[in-house]
Design a protein around this motif. Structure first.
Motif, PDB file in Angstrom:
ATOM      1  N   GLY A   1       0.834  -1.188   0.000  1.00 56.40           N
ATOM      2  CA  GLY A   1       0.000   0.000   0.000  1.00 56.40           C
ATOM      3  C   GLY A   1       0.875   1.246   0.000  1.00 56.40           C
ATOM      4  N   TYR A   2       0.363   2.340  -0.572  1.00 56.75           N
ATOM      5  CA  TYR A   2       1.252   3.490  -0.773  1.00 56.75           C
ATOM      6  C   TYR A   2       0.483   4.795  -0.829  1.00 56.75           C
ATOM      7  N   GLY A   3       1.234   5.878  -0.738  1.00 56.91           N
ATOM      8  CA  GLY A   3       0.743   7.210  -1.024  1.00 56.91           C
ATOM      9  C   GLY A   3       1.783   7.943  -1.843  1.00 56.91           C
ATOM     10  N   HIS A   4       1.334   8.826  -2.724  1.00 60.45           N
ATOM     11  CA  HIS A   4       2.235   9.601  -3.589  1.00 60.45           C
ATOM     12  C   HIS A   4       2.081  11.075  -3.209  1.00 60.45           C
ATOM     13  N   PHE A   5       3.208  11.751  -2.941  1.00 66.02           N
ATOM     14  CA  PHE A   5       3.163  13.100  -2.404  1.00 66.02           C
ATOM     15  C   PHE A   5       4.094  14.028  -3.175  1.00 66.02           C
ATOM     16  N   GLU A   6       3.587  15.249  -3.416  1.00 71.29           N
ATOM     17  CA  GLU A   6       4.352  16.239  -4.169  1.00 71.29           C
ATOM     18  C   GLU A   6       4.831  17.390  -3.289  1.00 71.29           C
ATOM     19  N   ASP A   7       4.514  17.349  -1.990  1.00 71.95           N
ATOM     20  CA  ASP A   7       5.004  18.396  -1.099  1.00 71.95           C
ATOM     21  C   ASP A   7       5.369  17.781   0.250  1.00 71.95           C
ATOM     22  N   VAL A   8       6.289  18.431   0.934  1.00 77.32           N
ATOM     23  CA  VAL A   8       6.866  17.876   2.145  1.00 77.32           C
ATOM     24  C   VAL A   8       5.845  17.816   3.287  1.00 77.32           C
TER      25      VAL A   8
ATOM     26  N   VAL B   1       7.675  12.041  -3.666  1.00 77.50           N
ATOM     27  CA  VAL B   1       7.997  10.811  -2.951  1.00 77.50           C
ATOM     28  C   VAL B   1       6.822   9.848  -3.009  1.00 77.50           C
ATOM     29  N   VAL B   2       7.162   8.569  -2.930  1.00 76.10           N
ATOM     30  CA  VAL B   2       6.183   7.509  -2.722  1.00 76.10           C
ATOM     31  C   VAL B   2       6.475   6.920  -1.350  1.00 76.10           C
ATOM     32  N   ILE B   3       5.448   6.842  -0.520  1.00 73.93           N
ATOM     33  CA  ILE B   3       5.596   6.294   0.830  1.00 73.93           C
ATOM     34  C   ILE B   3       4.776   5.015   0.909  1.00 73.93           C
ATOM     35  N   GLU B   4       5.443   3.916   1.284  1.00 76.48           N
ATOM     36  CA  GLU B   4       4.821   2.594   1.235  1.00 76.48           C
ATOM     37  C   GLU B   4       4.744   1.976   2.619  1.00 76.48           C
ATOM     38  N   GLU B   5       3.780   1.061   2.748  1.00 76.77           N
ATOM     39  CA  GLU B   5       3.726   0.259   3.965  1.00 76.77           C
ATOM     40  C   GLU B   5       4.955  -0.656   4.018  1.00 76.77           C
ATOM     41  N   PHE B   6       5.378  -0.964   5.218  1.00 73.52           N
ATOM     42  CA  PHE B   6       6.507  -1.867   5.427  1.00 73.52           C
ATOM     43  C   PHE B   6       6.017  -3.310   5.320  1.00 73.52           C
ATOM     44  N   LEU B   7       6.670  -4.091   4.462  1.00 71.57           N
ATOM     45  CA  LEU B   7       6.305  -5.493   4.276  1.00 71.57           C
ATOM     46  C   LEU B   7       7.362  -6.398   4.888  1.00 71.57           C
ATOM     47  N   GLU B   8       6.913  -7.458   5.538  1.00 72.41           N
ATOM     48  CA  GLU B   8       7.818  -8.457   6.107  1.00 72.41           C
ATOM     49  C   GLU B   8       8.071  -9.544   5.089  1.00 72.41           C
ATOM     50  N   GLY B   9       9.335  -9.975   4.967  1.00 73.67           N
ATOM     51  CA  GLY B   9       9.672 -11.070   4.077  1.00 73.67           C
ATOM     52  C   GLY B   9      11.056 -10.904   3.489  1.00 73.67           C
TER      53      GLY B   9
ATOM     54  N   ARG C   1       3.954 -13.635   3.529  1.00 72.77           N
ATOM     55  CA  ARG C   1       3.074 -14.759   3.882  1.00 72.77           C
ATOM     56  C   ARG C   1       1.899 -14.875   2.924  1.00 72.77           C
ATOM     57  N   ASP C   2       1.574 -13.765   2.242  1.00 74.81           N
ATOM     58  CA  ASP C   2       0.470 -13.758   1.278  1.00 74.81           C
ATOM     59  C   ASP C   2       0.941 -14.012  -0.150  1.00 74.81           C
ATOM     60  N   GLY C   3       2.210 -14.375  -0.314  1.00 75.56           N
ATOM     61  CA  GLY C   3       2.750 -14.611  -1.641  1.00 75.56           C
ATOM     62  C   GLY C   3       3.685 -13.498  -2.077  1.00 75.56           C
ATOM     63  N   PRO C   4       4.310 -13.628  -3.252  1.00 71.88           N
ATOM     64  CA  PRO C   4       5.232 -12.596  -3.736  1.00 71.88           C
ATOM     65  C   PRO C   4       4.497 -11.281  -4.004  1.00 71.88           C
ATOM     66  N   LYS C   5       5.148 -10.182  -3.635  1.00 73.35           N
ATOM     67  CA  LYS C   5       4.626  -8.855  -3.939  1.00 73.35           C
ATOM     68  C   LYS C   5       5.732  -8.042  -4.597  1.00 73.35           C
ATOM     69  N   LEU C   6       5.317  -7.115  -5.457  1.00 74.05           N
ATOM     70  CA  LEU C   6       6.278  -6.275  -6.162  1.00 74.05           C
ATOM     71  C   LEU C   6       6.732  -5.128  -5.270  1.00 74.05           C
ATOM     72  N   ILE C   7       8.055  -4.991  -5.117  1.00 74.90           N
ATOM     73  CA  ILE C   7       8.621  -3.826  -4.438  1.00 74.90           C
ATOM     74  C   ILE C   7       8.827  -2.711  -5.446  1.00 74.90           C
ATOM     75  N   GLU C   8       9.496  -3.042  -6.548  1.00 76.50           N
ATOM     76  CA  GLU C   8       9.747  -2.046  -7.593  1.00 76.50           C
ATOM     77  C   GLU C   8      10.218  -2.755  -8.849  1.00 76.50           C
ATOM     78  N   TYR C   9      10.168  -2.033  -9.957  1.00 75.23           N
ATOM     79  CA  TYR C   9      10.708  -2.520 -11.215  1.00 75.23           C
ATOM     80  C   TYR C   9      11.948  -1.717 -11.585  1.00 75.23           C
ATOM     81  N   ASN C  10      12.905  -2.393 -12.217  1.00 76.85           N
ATOM     82  CA  ASN C  10      13.999  -1.740 -12.920  1.00 76.85           C
ATOM     83  C   ASN C  10      13.923  -2.171 -14.377  1.00 76.85           C
ATOM     84  N   CYS C  11      14.453  -1.350 -15.254  1.00 73.78           N
ATOM     85  CA  CYS C  11      14.299  -1.595 -16.695  1.00 73.78           C
ATOM     86  C   CYS C  11      15.619  -2.006 -17.332  1.00 73.78           C
ATOM     87  N   ARG C  12      16.482  -2.660 -16.542  1.00 69.22           N
ATOM     88  CA  ARG C  12      17.793  -3.104 -17.033  1.00 69.22           C
ATOM     89  C   ARG C  12      18.275  -4.213 -16.105  1.00 69.22           C
ATOM     90  N   PHE C  13      19.384  -4.855 -16.444  1.00 69.81           N
ATOM     91  CA  PHE C  13      19.962  -5.855 -15.558  1.00 69.81           C
ATOM     92  C   PHE C  13      20.388  -5.180 -14.257  1.00 69.81           C
TER      93      PHE C  13
END
Length: 442
Positions: free
Chosen positions: A146-153, A204-212, A298-310
């Motif tokens: 889960g996340y929020g996207h913010f354009e100001d401090v 900034v993108v602020i995300e929930e902390f995931l265990e795993g 525990r709920d299966g694989p989740k995406l943290i982020e994508y990169n577009c290269r090796f």
């Protein structure tokens, strides 16, 4: 020797036959863009191919320059790169780092009828904008934090104050692997937000902390189909036991011992496949390397982020393990039919790389320090260069991450032992490394 897992995603390959180019290959001149350890590993692998004519590099380092011609090009000068390709009959450009991809180098090459391996500027937003990726996840129901996207401090600080810690703060843009703070306290999170917004125009993108446990999954894509390669596990933090600030990567091993076959299939079905569909539906077809940073919850694989290269240093372990020729794979993907390439052969051995960095990294460090000795490459050891330069007979460390000592062995534990034996043979007073790469698997 094991055979790599092959899977198609989205639109099936229309034909299993080899293209004329792959069936009747002639030597192809290749230009590689980049100067890091990832690019040395790619150059090392590409140079082994009988399909390569002249191998050129734009960037380079002391290691790459021993196996490729240095073109003396600035990758940000797109017109200069295009002119060089036309003058030297370059049949394929392989773009290693993310910055030229996000800057649209592939778009400009393609517009001039020069074949390039890598995503377009629009598709590279998967790495260039974390908010773009999060919106894709929302649209395609891809499991992620889960996340929020913010354009100001102020709104960002208010959000983390309400949510509390632990929480993850990410700069929304390229940050050389160092724009993420896993804040275990509220003070850490607020400081990370302030740091992100110290740059003009920051978001900034602020995300929930995931265990795993985290794992990296790599695919080569042609815009419609993703062909999975293999897995690796990176070690981002600078200190042993995953302590200290994030870096560009202090070491890695492959394959990732912590990912089961079921988790792998789950990630392909619920993360990779909908990503390819969603990008195509939006008109931002993704071609090149799709690097999924995953967390196994525990709920299966989740995406943290994508990169577009090796990944760097994951690429070093992948290239050492890959037994088949990489050039047909790169050519097939760039030509829009990744499944036309032959099967990908992988060694059953594990590979592990230890990054040697300049003391002080990821903060300030002394440049142009002398490296007196590096052990010679062998059947189970390769030392890839990153931030190095040759000055007459003297090898100099000119970057933060400098050497990637990479070993292969039947087990991760033995690969670790061989890699650190080689690290101990390096004579470089101003260098340091983590001493526990692979610790989670071992």
């Amino acid at each position: 020797m094991g055979r790599g897992a092959i899977a198609s995603v989205g639109q099936a390959a229309t034909d299993a036959h080899m293209t004329d180019e792959l069936a009747n290959p002639s030597p192809t001149n290749i230009l590689l863009i980049g100067s890091g350890g990832r690019e040395h590993a790619l150059a090392w692998k590409i140079a082994q191919s009988p399909l390569v004519g002249d191998l050129w590099v734009a960037g380079g380092n002391a290691g790459i320059d021993r196996i490729a011609h240095n073109a003396g090009l600035d990758a940000s000068d797109h017109e200069g790169v295009i002119a060089f390709c036309q003058m030297n009959e370059i049949g394929l450009v392989v773009v290693g780092p993310e910055v030229p991809l996000v800057a649209g180098l592939v778009d400009d090459l393609t517009a001039n009828n020069i074949l390039a391996f890598g995503p377009t500027r629009a598709a590279a937003q998967l790495e260039g904008s974390k908010a773009f990726t999060k919106r894709l996840c929302d649209r395609m129901q891809i499991p992620t934090a889960g996340y929020g996207h913010f354009e100001d401090v102020a709104s960002a600080r208010a959000h983390v104050t309400e949510q509390g810690a632990p929480i993850v703060v990410k700069a929304d843009g390229l940050a050389a692997g160092k724009g993420v703070t896993v804040a275990m306290t509220l003070d850490e999170a607020l400081a990370a937000i302030d740091d992100c917004f110290s740059a003009e125009g920051a978001q900034v993108v602020i995300e929930e902390f995931l265990e795993g446990e985290e794992v990296s999954l790599f695919c080569v894509c042609d815009g419609h189909v993703a062909r999975p390669l293999t897995t690796a596990q990176d070690h981002k933090r600078v200190g042993d036991g995953d302590t200290g600030p994030n870096t560009g990567g202090m070491g890695a091993y492959s394959p990732a011992a912590n990912m089961s076959h079921g988790q792998y299939e789950d990630a392909i079905k619920h993360i990779i496949e909908p990503t390819m569909r969603g990008m195509a539906e939006a008109g931002t077809h993704f071609a090149g390397v799709l690097y999924a940073g995953l967390i196994l919850t525990r709920d299966g694989p989740k995406l943290i982020e994508y990169n577009c290269r090796f990944g760097d240093p994951e690429c070093q372990t992948l290239m050492v393990r890959m037994q088949s020729d990489i050039v047909p794979l790169l050519m097939a993907a760039a030509n829009g039919d990744v499944m036309a390439a032959p099967d990908i052969e992988w060694s059953d051995d594990a590979a592990l790389t230890v990054v040697m960095a300049s003391k002080g990294y990821p903060g300030a460090y002394e440049k142009a320090t002398q490296i007196n000795h590096i052990p010679a490459d062998s059947d189970d050891l390769v030392v890839f260069h990153a931030g190095t330069a040759q000055h007459d007979d003297t090898l100099l460390a000119i970057g933060g991450r400098v050497l990637n000592v990479t070993a292969a062995a039947p087990s991760i534990a033995e690969a670790q032992r061989r890699a650190y034996a080689a690290v101990d043979a390096v004579d470089w007073d101003e260098g340091f490394c983590r001493r526990d790469i692979g610790w989670r698997a071992i």
